[in-house]
Each structure stands twice: as C-alpha cells, then as structure tokens.
Design an enzyme around this catalytic site. Sequence first.
Site, PDB file in Angstrom:
ATOM      1  N   HIS A 483     -95.832  69.006  12.687  1.00 31.58           N
ATOM      2  CA  HIS A 483     -97.098  69.447  12.111  1.00 31.58           C
ATOM      3  C   HIS A 483     -97.720  68.403  11.187  1.00 31.58           C
ATOM      4  O   HIS A 483     -98.126  68.722  10.076  1.00 31.58           O
ATOM      5  CB  HIS A 483     -96.895  70.746  11.320  1.00 31.58           C
ATOM      6  CG  HIS A 483     -96.496  71.911  12.145  1.00 31.58           C
ATOM      7  ND1 HIS A 483     -96.003  73.090  11.590  1.00 31.58           N
ATOM      8  CD2 HIS A 483     -96.512  72.117  13.487  1.00 31.58           C
ATOM      9  CE1 HIS A 483     -95.727  73.952  12.558  1.00 31.58           C
ATOM     10  NE2 HIS A 483     -96.023  73.385  13.708  1.00 31.58           N
ATOM     11  N   PRO A 484     -97.844  67.142  11.587  1.00 32.05           N
ATOM     12  CA  PRO A 484     -98.443  66.150  10.680  1.00 32.05           C
ATOM     13  C   PRO A 484     -99.936  66.407  10.479  1.00 32.05           C
ATOM     14  O   PRO A 484    -100.676  66.657  11.444  1.00 32.05           O
ATOM     15  CB  PRO A 484     -98.202  64.819  11.407  1.00 32.05           C
ATOM     16  CG  PRO A 484     -98.124  65.191  12.857  1.00 32.05           C
ATOM     17  CD  PRO A 484     -97.462  66.535  12.882  1.00 32.05           C
TER      18      PRO A 484
END
Length: 546
Positions: A483-484
């Site tokens: 989930h960057p």
Amino acid sequence: MSSQASRASSHQSPSRDSEYDYIVIGAGSAGCVMANRLSEDPETSVLLLEAGGRDWNPWIHVPVGYFKTMHNPATDWCYMTEPDAGIANRQLQWPRGKVLGGSSSLNGLLYIRGQRQDYDDWAQQGNEGWDYASVLPYFKKSERQSRGEDDYHGVDGPLRVSDLRLRREIAERFIEAAKAIGIPENQDANGKEQEGVGYFQQTAYKGFRWSTAKAFLRPARKRKNLTVMTRAQTKKLLLDNKRAYGVVFQQRDEEKTVRARKEIILSSGAIGSPQILQNSGIGDPEHLQDVGVECVHELPGVGENLQDHLQVRLVFKTSCSTLNDEVRHPLKQFMVGTQYAFTRTGPLTLAASQVYIFTKSREGLDRPDIQFHMQPLSADKPAEGVHPFSAFTSSVCQLRPHSRGRVRITSSDPMKYPAIHPNYLSAEEDQKVVVDAVKVARRIAEAKPLAEVITGEYVPGEQFQTDEELLDAARQFSQTIYHPVGTCKMGSDDMAVVDAQLRVHGLKGLRVVDASIMPTIVSGNTNAPTIMIAEKAADMIKKDAV
C-alpha cells in the site's frame, strides 16, 4: 479466458510530434479511470501510455492468480526496497502492476475505502473538497455493488464489487473468537462505521477479477478519440516556461515524443510518479544535482512522505482442515481447478484474505487503529506453495503509521529503478502499536471457538513474550501489504507537490492523479480510494476545460 482480456481501441505509433488534448501516463488503478472519463467527450482526444503490456495473461483474470502474477517480471515491476533498519535490515519485495490495470490486475481484490475521518483530516489540512461528504459520491459513482444501492453504495458504476464465493469453517471460528473478545460484528466496513469483524468484499464478478482495465478501459476501447499505447515507458516530461507540454517515452527500441494541448496527467503510482518527476528535473535541487539531473523546477517534497501498511503475519497450526489441505496435493489441485472451470467457485476465487477486523490496539482510542487480514491458509512465500500442515494466517497492521520514507532516483538514467526507503517502525508510536497489535491477535487466538482447534503458534512463535521480544518478532516477520502512498502529497505546505485540484505546484498543464497524492495514508486497503481519487480528478479537469 482470452475473452476476458480488455482490448484498447488502438495501438498505433505516434508521428514525431503527435498531439492529444490529454496524455495520461500509467494505465493502472487511476489511469484507466482517467482514460475512460476524459474520453467520454468524443471531441476530446486522449492518449494513455502504459509501460507494461496487455492484460492477456489468463492468471490476471482468476482471483487467486496473484500467486502467479506477483513477482513475475512480465506483469510486475518487481521493485525491492533498500535494507531497512526498522525491520532488521531486511529488503522487501514491493510488487507493482506492469500491465493494463496496473496493480488492480494483480492485487488481492479487497474493496475497502478507509474511515470517514481520513478524508475529513485531508480537508482539515487545507485540501478543500476532500472531506468525506465530498468524496463519498465518487466512491458510489465508480461502484456496482452486488448487495444493492443505499446511502453508502452505488449500483450504476463500472467497478463490480461482490461478496466472496468461498467460506470455510476456520474463518467462521475466527469471526466468533473476535466477537468473544468484544469486537462487534460488521458486515459492511465501507458503510456507516468501519469498526468490527466481517467478510471482505472483492472487486470481482461471477468468479473473475474486475480490474480497472476491465471495468473502465474495456468499455472505452472502441472510442476513436482514445489511443492506448503499451510497452511505452515514460522517460521524462518536457517543460517550457513552467508549462508541461510533452512526454518522451521509450517504446521497444525507439524513443518517441508526444505533446499535450491541454494537460498531462501523471498516474504512475507512488513509485513511478515521483520517479518521472525527478527524471524530468522536478524535485529537490540538491538531490537532483547529486544524481546528475538538471533541476528545472524546485519541489523538495517530490518522493518524500512515503507511507505503507506493514503487517505482522501470525500463523497458527490447527487440528481442523484449512485450505492448506485442499490445495496441497496434485489430485486436489486438479479438483480445485475443475470446480473453478465449471462453477467459478472454490479456492481459485480466493481474494487475498477472507475476514477483516478493524479494531483498537488499546483502550482510550477514538477509532480503530489496526486492521486484520485473515487467510484460511498459510505459506512462507506464496510462490513456494502452502505449508504441509493445517494452518491459517492472522495478519495485523497499523492503519495510520507515523513513520515516513522516501523514493529517490539514483542516477540520471530514467530506465533505472529508484531507491525505496520505507523507514518502517522508525517512529516510537509505530513500535508501540505493532506490539499491542500482536497481543490483540493472540487474544483472538485464545478465545473460543478458535482456541479449540489451534494446536500451536507457528509464526512468530510462543518464545516471543515480552514487549521487547514482540517488537523484535515484528522486525523479523513483518511484510508489506503493498500500500505505498504519499510521495507527491496534496497540500499547501513547503513539502506539498500538488494542490487540492491535484495540479503540480508552480507548473501549468500537469497534474498527479494516483495514490501518491494522499497526504496521509487511508485506514485500509488503497485500491478503492485510488479509484475515487481519479473519479474526482476527472470531474475537476473537465470543469477546468469548460
């Protein structure tokens, strides 16, 4: 299966100075939405550039196909983080989609929006129009909810959202154990309240993955005003007098240039978007000078503010059957494949997790700060197959980490990967939350009826007991949930990259539209919020064009 693959309208090569009204860079979760919405006007020409290929790989369209497409260079950028002191100097694999649909073509299909306070916080930071009441209509606009329409869900959008097609005993026991320790049941974490335990919904329909390529790009493929070019990797943006007017990209062995009459929309994600900006001379002057890139526009926040969800995976052995037993042997694998082929049900419809929990790591908090992903199976690495024993996985992550990292190019070569520094667990608050989160996971495992079938904690192991030992376990056994976000943050402070209209500060004709604009990470999975961001951005761009 090939009929499920999306087909773009055209793939012709541009002439030397081809012009389009809009150029969208990146055909991922945001880019496919942008291409669809901007090309709705037949008088508007749109070019969509994608560095990867077509979504023809049949495993893309099978929900559990992420086991085959992640870490596969044909569909995945296969990024790797730098050694990180916060996780015992380990390097983590960071999959990102390199195919039409981007990461929505190889993610875990989980549909979670986050908490209303996430968006209200964005607005309170000065980003007008990003409060929950303002973004909810865009979540609803994109959604085709299988449960029907209500105050929180839409049924007319292109993105299919449906209930899981797989239920197992161990998941039911997990839910009951969570309820036994006081976590309320909640079958809609995207509704009025997020807190609670329930089954995930997934971006799937009748047993097939529903990526943004399928949901948004495929319906637009016949429009004559939409051009899609694959295998086209952007090298840099062209600027003149503080206006972005063109894109230089590499398509196979040829360098090409295209121009935008109105705007360029950068939708290459939390890694790709800051990389392209930095390669174009947009960023921190000192950093760019160090790597041999001329600074043409100073924006020190490009690549900073990196955030991600770090999960601690707990694996428990069981006396009852789990999916490990169903998929471990060749004959059973054949039976699973046959079941899917004829009914589109069974283990091949598995999303990345079955059960979610959103809860608080300790007393006194005003909203959930941790999330669980429960899987009815276990493995050291998915590509290596499941464990040779019955087990399930209980992964837990901190929803709103305080730690911040960065993404920076390391040379003037635009084809070279940037350095990714997550700086996991660098904030003391994150260290405290991760320890408390593991304790909550163990409390669930000790509650009936789950405790009745658990025969032991396999990972990290019962030898980790004190807070120091649990923190050490988290450093050793944690993994990214992919989930960057945050590397081109929205705002008005000195480190902001875009304003509330997603326009790059100080430049004309350039916006960033993807997860990188999040000033703070949302409390949950990031694909649905990224689609929402693109829906809202498309409306803003259309209004500005009038």
